[in-house]
Design a protein around this motif. Structure first.
Motif, PDB file in Angstrom:
ATOM      1  N   HIS A  68      38.813  61.142  -3.260  1.00 57.49           N
ATOM      2  CA  HIS A  68      37.847  61.588  -2.264  1.00 57.49           C
ATOM      3  C   HIS A  68      37.654  60.629  -1.099  1.00 57.49           C
ATOM      4  O   HIS A  68      36.997  60.980  -0.118  1.00 57.49           O
ATOM      5  CB  HIS A  68      36.498  61.848  -2.928  1.00 57.49           C
ATOM      6  CG  HIS A  68      36.509  63.014  -3.866  1.00 57.49           C
ATOM      7  ND1 HIS A  68      35.395  63.431  -4.557  1.00 57.49           N
ATOM      8  CD2 HIS A  68      37.506  63.854  -4.233  1.00 57.49           C
ATOM      9  CE1 HIS A  68      35.702  64.475  -5.304  1.00 57.49           C
ATOM     10  NE2 HIS A  68      36.977  64.746  -5.127  1.00 57.49           N
ATOM     11  N   PHE A  69      38.214  59.419  -1.177  1.00 59.23           N
ATOM     12  CA  PHE A  69      37.924  58.412  -0.151  1.00 59.23           C
ATOM     13  C   PHE A  69      38.567  58.752   1.183  1.00 59.23           C
ATOM     14  O   PHE A  69      37.993  58.485   2.236  1.00 59.23           O
ATOM     15  CB  PHE A  69      38.356  57.026  -0.625  1.00 59.23           C
ATOM     16  CG  PHE A  69      39.817  56.906  -0.988  1.00 59.23           C
ATOM     17  CD1 PHE A  69      40.726  56.388  -0.088  1.00 59.23           C
ATOM     18  CD2 PHE A  69      40.270  57.309  -2.241  1.00 59.23           C
ATOM     19  CE1 PHE A  69      42.068  56.270  -0.423  1.00 59.23           C
ATOM     20  CE2 PHE A  69      41.611  57.190  -2.592  1.00 59.23           C
ATOM     21  CZ  PHE A  69      42.518  56.680  -1.678  1.00 59.23           C
ATOM     22  N   VAL A  70      39.771  59.342   1.198  1.00 56.09           N
ATOM     23  CA  VAL A  70      40.385  59.740   2.457  1.00 56.09           C
ATOM     24  C   VAL A  70      41.567  60.661   2.182  1.00 56.09           C
ATOM     25  O   VAL A  70      42.263  60.531   1.171  1.00 56.09           O
ATOM     26  CB  VAL A  70      40.863  58.509   3.283  1.00 56.09           C
ATOM     27  CG1 VAL A  70      42.055  57.822   2.625  1.00 56.09           C
ATOM     28  CG2 VAL A  70      41.211  58.888   4.714  1.00 56.09           C
ATOM     29  N   SER A  71      41.754  61.636   3.056  1.00 55.61           N
ATOM     30  CA  SER A  71      42.965  62.456   3.138  1.00 55.61           C
ATOM     31  C   SER A  71      43.315  62.543   4.622  1.00 55.61           C
ATOM     32  O   SER A  71      42.512  62.196   5.482  1.00 55.61           O
ATOM     33  CB  SER A  71      42.747  63.860   2.568  1.00 55.61           C
ATOM     34  OG  SER A  71      42.366  63.813   1.212  1.00 55.61           O
ATOM     35  N   SER A  72      44.529  63.007   4.917  1.00 44.87           N
ATOM     36  CA  SER A  72      44.894  63.092   6.325  1.00 44.87           C
ATOM     37  C   SER A  72      45.779  64.297   6.583  1.00 44.87           C
ATOM     38  O   SER A  72      46.344  64.877   5.660  1.00 44.87           O
ATOM     39  CB  SER A  72      45.597  61.805   6.791  1.00 44.87           C
ATOM     40  OG  SER A  72      46.815  61.607   6.109  1.00 44.87           O
ATOM     41  N   MET A  73      45.864  64.664   7.866  1.00 45.88           N
ATOM     42  CA  MET A  73      46.745  65.762   8.252  1.00 45.88           C
ATOM     43  C   MET A  73      47.364  65.466   9.613  1.00 45.88           C
ATOM     44  O   MET A  73      46.888  64.595  10.361  1.00 45.88           O
ATOM     45  CB  MET A  73      46.007  67.109   8.266  1.00 45.88           C
ATOM     46  CG  MET A  73      45.080  67.319   9.436  1.00 45.88           C
ATOM     47  SD  MET A  73      44.504  69.044   9.586  1.00 45.88           S
ATOM     48  CE  MET A  73      43.302  69.129   8.258  1.00 45.88           C
ATOM     49  N   SER A  74      48.411  66.201   9.908  1.00 45.18           N
ATOM     50  CA  SER A  74      49.082  66.068  11.196  1.00 45.18           C
ATOM     51  C   SER A  74      48.143  66.469  12.328  1.00 45.18           C
ATOM     52  O   SER A  74      47.226  67.276  12.141  1.00 45.18           O
ATOM     53  CB  SER A  74      50.343  66.933  11.220  1.00 45.18           C
ATOM     54  OG  SER A  74      50.066  68.261  10.814  1.00 45.18           O
ATOM     55  N   ALA A  75      48.371  65.904  13.507  1.00 47.49           N
ATOM     56  CA  ALA A  75      47.518  66.193  14.657  1.00 47.49           C
ATOM     57  C   ALA A  75      47.830  67.543  15.283  1.00 47.49           C
ATOM     58  O   ALA A  75      47.049  68.058  16.089  1.00 47.49           O
ATOM     59  CB  ALA A  75      47.670  65.104  15.709  1.00 47.49           C
ATOM     60  N   VAL A  76      48.959  68.139  14.900  1.00 50.52           N
ATOM     61  CA  VAL A  76      49.389  69.428  15.436  1.00 50.52           C
ATOM     62  C   VAL A  76      49.538  70.422  14.291  1.00 50.52           C
ATOM     63  O   VAL A  76      50.022  70.072  13.210  1.00 50.52           O
ATOM     64  CB  VAL A  76      50.720  69.289  16.197  1.00 50.52           C
ATOM     65  CG1 VAL A  76      51.275  70.640  16.621  1.00 50.52           C
ATOM     66  CG2 VAL A  76      50.533  68.392  17.427  1.00 50.52           C
ATOM     67  N   ALA A  77      49.100  71.654  14.503  1.00 50.78           N
ATOM     68  CA  ALA A  77      49.296  72.754  13.556  1.00 50.78           C
ATOM     69  C   ALA A  77      50.324  73.722  14.129  1.00 50.78           C
ATOM     70  O   ALA A  77      50.492  73.814  15.349  1.00 50.78           O
ATOM     71  CB  ALA A  77      47.979  73.482  13.299  1.00 50.78           C
ATOM     72  N   VAL A  78      51.008  74.447  13.249  1.00 47.54           N
ATOM     73  CA  VAL A  78      52.021  75.420  13.663  1.00 47.54           C
ATOM     74  C   VAL A  78      51.637  76.776  13.096  1.00 47.54           C
ATOM     75  O   VAL A  78      51.365  76.895  11.886  1.00 47.54           O
ATOM     76  CB  VAL A  78      53.425  75.015  13.167  1.00 47.54           C
ATOM     77  CG1 VAL A  78      54.472  76.004  13.670  1.00 47.54           C
ATOM     78  CG2 VAL A  78      53.767  73.609  13.624  1.00 47.54           C
ATOM     79  N   THR A  79      51.600  77.790  13.926  1.00 50.05           N
ATOM     80  CA  THR A  79      51.131  79.098  13.484  1.00 50.05           C
ATOM     81  C   THR A  79      52.040  79.685  12.399  1.00 50.05           C
ATOM     82  O   THR A  79      53.239  79.395  12.323  1.00 50.05           O
ATOM     83  CB  THR A  79      51.030  80.083  14.661  1.00 50.05           C
ATOM     84  OG1 THR A  79      52.261  80.077  15.385  1.00 50.05           O
ATOM     85  CG2 THR A  79      49.888  79.688  15.587  1.00 50.05           C
ATOM     86  N   ALA A  80      51.438  80.509  11.563  1.00 50.39           N
ATOM     87  CA  ALA A  80      52.102  81.003  10.359  1.00 50.39           C
ATOM     88  C   ALA A  80      53.365  81.803  10.654  1.00 50.39           C
ATOM     89  O   ALA A  80      54.310  81.782   9.867  1.00 50.39           O
ATOM     90  CB  ALA A  80      51.117  81.847   9.550  1.00 50.39           C
ATOM     91  N   ASP A  81      53.399  82.504  11.778  1.00 47.56           N
ATOM     92  CA  ASP A  81      54.575  83.334  12.069  1.00 47.56           C
ATOM     93  C   ASP A  81      55.847  82.498  12.186  1.00 47.56           C
ATOM     94  O   ASP A  81      56.952  83.007  11.927  1.00 47.56           O
ATOM     95  CB  ASP A  81      54.354  84.122  13.368  1.00 47.56           C
ATOM     96  CG  ASP A  81      54.115  83.213  14.572  1.00 47.56           C
ATOM     97  OD1 ASP A  81      53.135  82.448  14.536  1.00 47.56           O
ATOM     98  OD2 ASP A  81      54.897  83.267  15.529  1.00 47.56           O
ATOM     99  N   GLU A  82      55.714  81.211  12.531  1.00 44.40           N
ATOM    100  CA  GLU A  82      56.889  80.353  12.648  1.00 44.40           C
ATOM    101  C   GLU A  82      57.326  79.759  11.314  1.00 44.40           C
ATOM    102  O   GLU A  82      58.504  79.441  11.129  1.00 44.40           O
ATOM    103  CB  GLU A  82      56.617  79.213  13.635  1.00 44.40           C
ATOM    104  CG  GLU A  82      56.472  79.679  15.080  1.00 44.40           C
ATOM    105  CD  GLU A  82      56.522  78.522  16.062  1.00 44.40           C
ATOM    106  OE1 GLU A  82      56.914  77.394  15.657  1.00 44.40           O
ATOM    107  OE2 GLU A  82      56.173  78.731  17.236  1.00 44.40           O
ATOM    108  N   ILE A  83      56.395  79.605  10.374  1.00 43.41           N
ATOM    109  CA  ILE A  83      56.696  78.889   9.136  1.00 43.41           C
ATOM    110  C   ILE A  83      56.930  79.822   7.944  1.00 43.41           C
ATOM    111  O   ILE A  83      57.786  79.545   7.088  1.00 43.41           O
ATOM    112  CB  ILE A  83      55.564  77.892   8.809  1.00 43.41           C
ATOM    113  CG1 ILE A  83      55.368  76.917   9.979  1.00 43.41           C
ATOM    114  CG2 ILE A  83      55.870  77.119   7.527  1.00 43.41           C
ATOM    115  CD1 ILE A  83      56.615  76.140  10.356  1.00 43.41           C
TER     116      ILE A  83
END
Length: 302
Positions: A199-214
């Motif tokens: 619970h102390f920290v998690s992280s994610m990318s600064a950019v998201a990609v819409t579902a239609d591409e992935i």
């Protein structure tokens, strides 16, 4: 479509990347779940993140459910955990595996893993963006990373079918589920799952990609783990025990899921230090990437 948020004129602005490589205001913020938190609180959180990392999260998660989809990860992680904390037992298990040419039975996931998608809920408010420095928790000497594929809902779900669930996915991100492995061992033994280990920290990318591409390439994504400029592991999204439709359908059984909630696949095989033996140390620079989705990079501090 790639999406990011920036702070402009004292407010948060969602932007999309155009064909010419320039960023412009995004036409549809609902793809990332739309407004969830009080705007003033969310702006303050983004300003804090920007001060740490020079960027902000693409969205502030409304919750975080982290699944475990990959049998290979579960087995190799169990091997690595025993190797670090119980070396004598590790050698004995290795001998058994050489003789039987099968995974040591206690390294296999519990039976429920094969009957339904399994997950735990972590601290959605402790997410930081790529670039933020990450310190060892004061109570741990075994800091680990986990390279995962995350996705956010753009629509609510309740008792959804797998197909309905997939239609509610808005965008994908790279997720890093930092873990204090020495603490996790004791917490998991209580039967209540990880707490301070996660619970102390998690992280994610600064950019998201819409579902239609992935979504069309969801099980053919590749990625890598780089520490101090050296690639120490490569990963693939192929071969999950359950699909993301299965995950969401299960999570929505008699439970309403809301736009803005974040889900993750769990570690892609080979995507943790516990599996590969590359544990984090103060001073390390770690970069986790998934091609066509994004990357996360952090400096590890003491």
């Amino acid at each position: 479509m790639k999406l990011r948020r920036v702070i402009a004129d004292g407010r948060l602005e969602l932007q999309s990347l155009g064909p010419d490589g320039s960023w412009a205001p995004a036409p549809d913020p609902s793809v990332l779940g739309g407004p969830v938190f009080d705007p003033a609180w969310e702006l303050a959180a983004a300003q804090r993140h920007h001060g740490l990392a020079g960027c902000v999260l693409p969205f502030q998660p409304a919750s975080f459910r982290d699944f475990m989809l990959y049998e290979d990860h579960a087995i190799d992680a169990a091997r690595g955990l025993v190797r670090r904390f119980h070396p004598a037992q590790s050698r004995a298990a290795e001998t058994v595996e050489k003789l039987t040419r099968k995974p040591f039975p206690l390294f296999k996931p519990k039976p429920l893993f094969y009957r339904q998608p399994i997950y735990y809920m972590s601290n959605h408010l402790s997410f930081v963006p790529s670039g933020a420095p990450v310190a060892f928790p004061s109570y741990s000497t075994a800091l680990d990373f986990e390279l995962e594929l995350g996705f956010v809902l753009k629509a609510p779900l309740f008792n959804a079918s797998s197909a309905e669930a997939v239609d509610a996915v808005g965008a994908f991100v790279v997720v890093n589920d930092f873990s204090a492995r020495d603490v996790q061992r004791a917490e998991m033994a209580t039967g209540l799952g990880p707490q301070k280990a996660k619970h102390f920290v998690s992280s994610m990318s600064a950019v998201a990609v819409t579902a239609d591409e992935i979504l069309p390439i969801l099980e053919s994504l590749s990625g890598s783990v780089t520490i101090n400029g050296r690639t120490v592991s490569t990963v693939s999204s192929a071969g999950p025990q359950w699909t993301i439709g299965d995950m969401l359908a299960h999570a929505s059984r008699d439970e309403k899921l809301y736009p803005g909630e974040l889900f993750a696949t769990g570690t892609l095989p080979g995507g943790s230090g516990m599996e590969t033996g590359h544990w984090l140390r103060p001073g390390d620079r770690i970069t986790l990437s998934i091609e066509q989705v994004g990357e996360i990079s952090h400096q590890i501090t003491s």
